[in-house]
Design an enzyme around this catalytic site. Sequence first.
Site, PDB file in Angstrom:
ATOM      1  N   LYS A 149       0.841  -1.196   0.000  1.00  9.76           N
ATOM      2  CA  LYS A 149       0.000   0.000   0.000  1.00  9.76           C
ATOM      3  C   LYS A 149       0.882   1.255   0.000  1.00  9.76           C
ATOM      4  CE  LYS A 149      -3.452   2.364   2.779  1.00  9.76           C
ATOM      5  NZ  LYS A 149      -4.421   2.305   3.866  1.00  9.76           N
ATOM      6  N   GLU A 154      10.487  -4.596   4.564  1.00 13.82           N
ATOM      7  CA  GLU A 154      10.578  -6.009   4.163  1.00 13.82           C
ATOM      8  C   GLU A 154      10.281  -6.156   2.673  1.00 13.82           C
ATOM      9  OE1 GLU A 154       8.871  -4.863   6.751  1.00 13.82           O
ATOM     10  OE2 GLU A 154       8.791  -6.295   8.421  1.00 13.82           O
ATOM     11  N   GLY A 189      -4.859  -1.748   5.018  1.00 15.94           N
ATOM     12  CA  GLY A 189      -4.045  -2.877   4.551  1.00 15.94           C
ATOM     13  C   GLY A 189      -4.721  -4.213   4.805  1.00 15.94           C
ATOM     14  N   ARG A 190      -5.258  -4.397   6.007  1.00 13.38           N
ATOM     15  CA  ARG A 190      -5.846  -5.709   6.355  1.00 13.38           C
ATOM     16  C   ARG A 190      -7.240  -5.886   5.764  1.00 13.38           C
ATOM     17  NH1 ARG A 190      -4.772  -2.344  10.369  1.00 13.38           N
ATOM     18  NH2 ARG A 190      -6.412  -1.475  11.697  1.00 13.38           N
ATOM     19  N   GLU A 246      -4.881  -6.630  14.666  1.00 19.68           N
ATOM     20  CA  GLU A 246      -4.355  -5.312  14.295  1.00 19.68           C
ATOM     21  C   GLU A 246      -5.477  -4.267  14.392  1.00 19.68           C
ATOM     22  OE1 GLU A 246      -0.818  -4.872  11.472  1.00 19.68           O
ATOM     23  OE2 GLU A 246      -2.435  -4.082  10.248  1.00 19.68           O
ATOM     24  N   HIS A 267      -5.545 -33.169  17.857  1.00 20.85           N
ATOM     25  CA  HIS A 267      -4.459 -33.996  18.377  1.00 20.85           C
ATOM     26  C   HIS A 267      -3.337 -33.134  18.929  1.00 20.85           C
ATOM     27  CE1 HIS A 267      -6.325 -37.625  16.787  1.00 20.85           C
ATOM     28  NE2 HIS A 267      -6.752 -36.813  15.836  1.00 20.85           N
ATOM     29  N   LYS A 296       9.175  -0.914  13.958  1.00 16.34           N
ATOM     30  CA  LYS A 296       9.781  -0.586  12.658  1.00 16.34           C
ATOM     31  C   LYS A 296      10.871   0.474  12.835  1.00 16.34           C
ATOM     32  CE  LYS A 296       5.603  -0.955   9.813  1.00 16.34           C
ATOM     33  NZ  LYS A 296       4.724  -0.184   8.951  1.00 16.34           N
TER      34      LYS A 296
HETATM   35  O1  F6P Z   1       1.824  -4.238   9.896  1.00 20.44           O
HETATM   36  C1  F6P Z   1       1.582  -2.901   9.592  1.00 20.44           C
HETATM   37  C2  F6P Z   1       1.123  -2.717   8.204  1.00 20.44           C
HETATM   38  O2  F6P Z   1       1.010  -1.355   7.974  1.00 20.44           O
HETATM   39  C3  F6P Z   1      -0.190  -3.431   7.893  1.00 20.44           C
HETATM   40  O3  F6P Z   1      -1.300  -2.745   8.297  1.00 20.44           O
HETATM   41  C4  F6P Z   1      -0.077  -3.604   6.428  1.00 20.44           C
HETATM   42  O4  F6P Z   1      -0.991  -4.547   5.963  1.00 20.44           O
HETATM   43  C5  F6P Z   1       1.361  -4.036   6.301  1.00 20.44           C
HETATM   44  O5  F6P Z   1       2.053  -3.245   7.257  1.00 20.44           O
HETATM   45  C6  F6P Z   1       1.974  -3.860   4.948  1.00 20.44           C
HETATM   46  O6  F6P Z   1       1.959  -2.521   4.547  1.00 20.44           O
HETATM   47  P1  F6P Z   1       2.163  -2.113   3.041  1.00 20.44           P
HETATM   48  O7  F6P Z   1       1.082  -2.717   2.235  1.00 20.44           O
HETATM   49  O8  F6P Z   1       2.130  -0.617   3.022  1.00 20.44           O
HETATM   50  O9  F6P Z   1       3.503  -2.631   2.594  1.00 20.44           O
END
Ligand code: F6P
Length: 547
Positions: free
Chosen positions: A210, A216, A271-272, A357, A388, A512
Amino acid sequence: MSDVPEPTRRPQWTALENHRTDTLPQPDLRALFADDPSRAERYVVHVGDLRIDYSRHLVNDETLALLQELAVATDVSGLRDAMFRGERINTTEDRAVLHTALRAPRDAVIEVDGENVVPGVHDVLDRMAGFAQQVRSGEWTGHTGRRIRNVVNIGIGGSDLGPAMAYEALRAFTDRDLTVRFVSNVDGADLHEAVRDLDPAETLFIVASKTFTTIETVTNATSARSWLLAALGDEKAVAAHFVALSTNAEKVADFGIDTANMFEFWDWVGGRYSFDSAIGLSLMIAIGPDRFREMLDGFRIVDEHFRTAPAEANAPLLMGLLGIWYNNFHDAQSHAVLPYSHYLSKFTAYLQQLDMESNGKSVDRQGRPVVWQTGPVVWGTPGTNGQHAYYQLIHQGTKLIPADLIGFARPVDGLSDELKAQHDLLMANLFAQGQALAFGRTAEEVRADGVPEEQVPHRTFRGNHPTTTILATELTPSVLGQLIALYEHKVFVQGAVWNIDSFDQWGVELGKVLAKRVEPALTGGADVPGLDPSTAALVAAYRERRK
Ligand code: F6P
């Protein structure tokens, strides 16, 4: 807004506390069913293809009425309507919350700042569909003219969990000639394992972010580009092998992806809550645009239900309120989601982000510290495996763990007759677990089986473990959409009652920021000014072993 009373100060909250201690101090599901066998039929709601049975909850009609009164007092429906209208209900980020617009029909009108957002949603969906068809048909080729056979989605959190979960869930509907993988972890092993057996000339990377600033994702995308260029040796190859899904065109361009190959979404999609936006492109390539649209239709069925169904038959409202009953009036700390479907192996992990979240908050919408419990710990894995492993604790441990059992009347197509026949055994386990959890096994019943007296306490099951049983005919794209929307709105209901902002996630920011500060100390050996002694000692131990 600051005069909004805290939920615990409302008389409806006190009424529920009194009801819990006076009327239902020792809730007993056997007795509740004996008093009112009709609850097996009455405590069921239907939405779309879902039959949602909440009869095995520690509630009676009065409990349900009191919970509904709490929802009225906290104006859940008012906030719901504001969300659907596009108001900026995500107050800490000053944003509208409009994932429901992502599945609105073409002719709907939903305005943000006076602009109808629906045409934009469908433009992107149409572009995605065109692109997905090109990849599926082989018309979109790699830099060397070879057909794309591998799709690797690079993203994390909401830019990974949704498409990865749905790809697993809908595997039976996917093009089996395509290899689709998901890379999220900044651990280089993730990308290494994802691409080690792939041919770069046949591989498409979808960089899903987003913000396009997530460390990452940007790191993995950079490494993926190096992997590609090491094989193809030409910068121009990036255009044919990388597309982006983002709200941030500038950063996408900075990374080197042509914005013509970017599928956009908007800041009013959290995002979620984003996987039915452009973030679902990998899934759309895998299952095809028609199936993807069926999934959106499924979401929409539940959106409409949530918006219009009467309170007493409103599935997300009921599920949200039942969760509050345990979370706030029975001290339950967690909630298990137990799908009896191998294809839903990532469903609970997806729900963890959606729920935790969203509702893992400790200040209310006015910034006051909360003195009531907010979101539960959500956990679970598919049955029967969990039986199990950890079900022992649910059955005979000391904790109250409400659970959702999810199952399907039919297995998906494509299994051999012998494997299809296993489905009844799978579902027998679901029904048996719900039964055992609810009704247990009394000491008398154990004795009647001839169990020696000293073993009776060990073999007695107290029961009274609440479950919701969600039954659908088959796991189709539409049903998956229905299930996700059901949980999205359940989470919404709980956040509304708790008076928290379910749509921000400031809690993930600190880690972060600190990671960025610590990293130079690990890679370059530089001292990090102001590092606390505990972290400094860990960094020193790491450096020592890294040599
Ligand atoms: O974990 C925090 C967050 O901002 C989430 O809400 C989001 O889904 C994820 O990081 C990834 O963010 P982006 O889509 O901006 O890379």
